[in-house]
Enzyme design. Structure first.
Site, PDB file in Angstrom:
ATOM      1  N   LYS A  84     -35.652 -56.697  -7.886  1.00 35.09           N
ATOM      2  CA  LYS A  84     -35.379 -55.797  -6.769  1.00 35.09           C
ATOM      3  C   LYS A  84     -35.331 -56.565  -5.444  1.00 35.09           C
ATOM      4  O   LYS A  84     -34.417 -56.378  -4.632  1.00 35.09           O
ATOM      5  CB  LYS A  84     -36.458 -54.708  -6.729  1.00 35.09           C
ATOM      6  CG  LYS A  84     -36.326 -53.717  -5.594  1.00 35.09           C
ATOM      7  CD  LYS A  84     -35.021 -52.957  -5.664  1.00 35.09           C
ATOM      8  CE  LYS A  84     -34.791 -52.086  -4.462  1.00 35.09           C
ATOM      9  NZ  LYS A  84     -35.440 -50.814  -4.465  1.00 35.09           N
ATOM     10  N   LEU A 124     -18.942 -56.309   2.470  1.00 29.44           N
ATOM     11  CA  LEU A 124     -18.414 -57.285   3.438  1.00 29.44           C
ATOM     12  C   LEU A 124     -17.840 -56.556   4.647  1.00 29.44           C
ATOM     13  O   LEU A 124     -16.854 -57.002   5.227  1.00 29.44           O
ATOM     14  CB  LEU A 124     -17.337 -58.160   2.788  1.00 29.44           C
ATOM     15  CG  LEU A 124     -17.836 -59.297   1.888  1.00 29.44           C
ATOM     16  CD1 LEU A 124     -16.663 -60.137   1.414  1.00 29.44           C
ATOM     17  CD2 LEU A 124     -18.842 -60.195   2.617  1.00 29.44           C
ATOM     18  N   ALA A 146     -18.115 -55.878   8.257  1.00 31.98           N
ATOM     19  CA  ALA A 146     -18.798 -56.353   9.468  1.00 31.98           C
ATOM     20  C   ALA A 146     -18.978 -55.181  10.416  1.00 31.98           C
ATOM     21  O   ALA A 146     -18.159 -54.263  10.444  1.00 31.98           O
ATOM     22  CB  ALA A 146     -17.975 -57.444  10.128  1.00 31.98           C
ATOM     23  N   CYS A 172     -34.995 -49.743   3.449  1.00 34.20           N
ATOM     24  CA  CYS A 172     -35.130 -50.752   2.383  1.00 34.20           C
ATOM     25  C   CYS A 172     -34.794 -52.162   2.827  1.00 34.20           C
ATOM     26  O   CYS A 172     -35.673 -53.018   2.898  1.00 34.20           O
ATOM     27  CB  CYS A 172     -34.262 -50.365   1.192  1.00 34.20           C
ATOM     28  SG  CYS A 172     -34.885 -48.911   0.363  1.00 34.20           S
TER      29      CYS A 172
END
Ligand code: UDX
Length: 437
Positions: free
Chosen positions: A208, A254, A256, A264
């Site tokens: 994890k 990906l 941006a 988390c």
């Protein structure tokens, strides 16, 4: 099977409902009266798509109930620990007080051959420590670690059809008694082809931490590229499209923008660094410090860009922030980059209004000093600049011509790079993306 789920927050409430959906008889247990009150009436205490309906459906079957009384865990063969492990105040490490308290409260009700299944994200070594405590109390029971990979906003689907199941057991062997019990718990997803891996306890805990670190690294990598693109006059969204076509890299994660937040990724990478330090392996994870730093730099960059967009000063500028949640389809504002940017702008003299379809109540608890406006048109009205910081569908679909009439200035900063820059510019707007020319 009869199952208890201890901790009914973002993870446990969904897990309890999904286990009942899979056909088990489930008791959800929490110390929070309000949460248990809402869940008992089939109302989710937080926004998660599909959860209210699922709670309603499974409660009608009589297979799901909620209680404040830990004694009701007795008689369940499987006990899931789903409590939170937030960041410690003023430190990087994880606060395990809820895990420890849940375990202590549960122990008197554990019977021989029961299995306790940890799902919370914990520092490696926690399961081994809890195993010793369990063995002192009931040596015939087992402790296993079964990390959760669900994403908020997709939690129901991710729980009912996970992309993998990881079982950490004491000896790391497929023959461990708990493996067949967990196979029975997850019979439905396993029969639909979900792969499952059996590992030892520390490996399961690390899976994890490693998965979240990788995801955070991917986002910070592309945000670092965005910084270079800005300096070089290049476009990070096209760059991501191009490198993402290499299937060793992949296009997912990906995007941006203003960076990652939530309950988390930020705290998990910090807790991972802290734990590696305790183990003498801190050098291995020094790169995560950079991942964290790149991520936090995005927030400062957005404040600077907003200042530029407003002609060099934020003083008295009316700024409307679209989105408060840390991501769309959630009302969670824990470590939300959008809210952190809104607060920074306000501190620097701007007059900030925040709107969001779901997260305003939670946002107001965290930052009561900001102005919140649930109605989108009213929020936008009179704004000198708009900042799209959480990419809810309704903000992605905004029409630049429609919006023009209500605002004071045609300036927009697209913090998630989701708008069609050409379209907004053609409508007369001064458009700025992140890492785009
Ligand atoms: C994450 C993990 O994905 C999940 O597997 C784990 O169980 C818990 O942590 P979650 O926190 O729900 O899930 O959100 P996620 O979808 O991973 O997004 C995290 C943050 O990264 C959000 O703030 C999101 O806006 C941001 N993000 C995501 C980006 O900035 N760019 C991306 O390309 C993807």
């Amino acid at each position: 099977m009869r199952i208890s789920v201890i901790g009914c927050g973002y993870l446990g409430a969904v897990h309890a409902a999904c286990m009942a959906k899979l056909g088990h008889e489930v008791i959800g247990i929490d110390v929070d009266e309000q949460k248990i009150g809402a869940l008992s009436e089939a109302r989710s205490p937080f926004f998660e798509p599909g959860l209210d309906q699922l709670l309603k459906n499974v409660q009608e079957t009589g297979r799901l109930s909620f209680t404040l009384d830990m004694a009701e865990a007795e008689g369940s063969g499987v006990h899931f620990i789903c409590v939170g492990t937030p960041q410690k105040y003023g430190e990087n490490g994880a606060d395990l007080s809820h895990v420890n308290a849940a375990m202590e409260a549960l122990l008197p009700y554990v019977r021989p051959d029961d299995i306790i299944v940890g799902k919370s994200t914990v520092p490696v070594g926690t399961a081994a420590r809890l195993s010793i405590i369990l063995a002192e109390h009931e040596p015939r029971a087992h402790l296993v670690w079964n990390p959760e990979f669900l994403r908020e906003g997709h939690a129901v689907k991710d729980t009912l059809s996970p992309d993998r199941l990881v079982y950490g057991v004491a000896d790391g062997s497929d023959d461990h008694a708990a493996v067949s019990v967990l196979d029975e718990v997850y019979a439905a997803p396993l029969s639909s082809g979900t792969p499952r891996l059996v590992t030892d306890l520390p490996t399961a805990e690390l899976v994890k931490a490693a998965a979240n670190s990788f995801l955070a690294t991917k986002i910070s990598f592309i945000n670092a590229m965005a910084e270079v693109c800005e300096a070089a006059g290049a476009d990070v969204t096209r760059l991501a499209d191009a490198i993402g076509m290499d299937d060793r890299i992949g296009r997912k994660f990906l995007n941006a923008g203003i960076g990652f937040g939530g309950g988390c990724l930020p705290k998990d990478i910090r807790a991972f660094m802290a734990r590696a330090g305790e183990l003498g392996a801190d050098q291995a994870l020094t790169f995560l410090r950079e991942v964290d730093a790149i991520n936090m730099r995005r927030r400062t960059r957005v404040v600077e860009l907003t200042r530029e967009l407003c002609g060099g000063s934020l003083l008295g500028q009316h700024i409307t922030v679209l989105g408060a949640a840390f991501k769309p389809e959630s009302d969670d504002v824990r470590d939300s980059p959008a809210l952190s940017i809104a607060a920074q702008l306000q501190l620097q003299g701007a007059v900030v209004t925040v709107t969001d379809p779901k997260a305003l109540k939670n946002a107001a608890k965290r930052f009561p000093e900001l102005r919140y406006e649930p109605d989108l048109d009213s929020a936008i009205g009179g704004a000198d600049a708009l900042l799209l910081l959480t990419e809810w569908q309704q903000y992605r679909e905004l029409d630049p011509f429609d919006v023009s009439s209500g605002v004071a200035g045609l300036r927009i900063l697209d913090g998630r790079n989701v708008l069609d820059a050409d379209k907004w510019r053609a409508a007369g707007w001064h458009y700025r993306g992140l890492g785009r020319p």
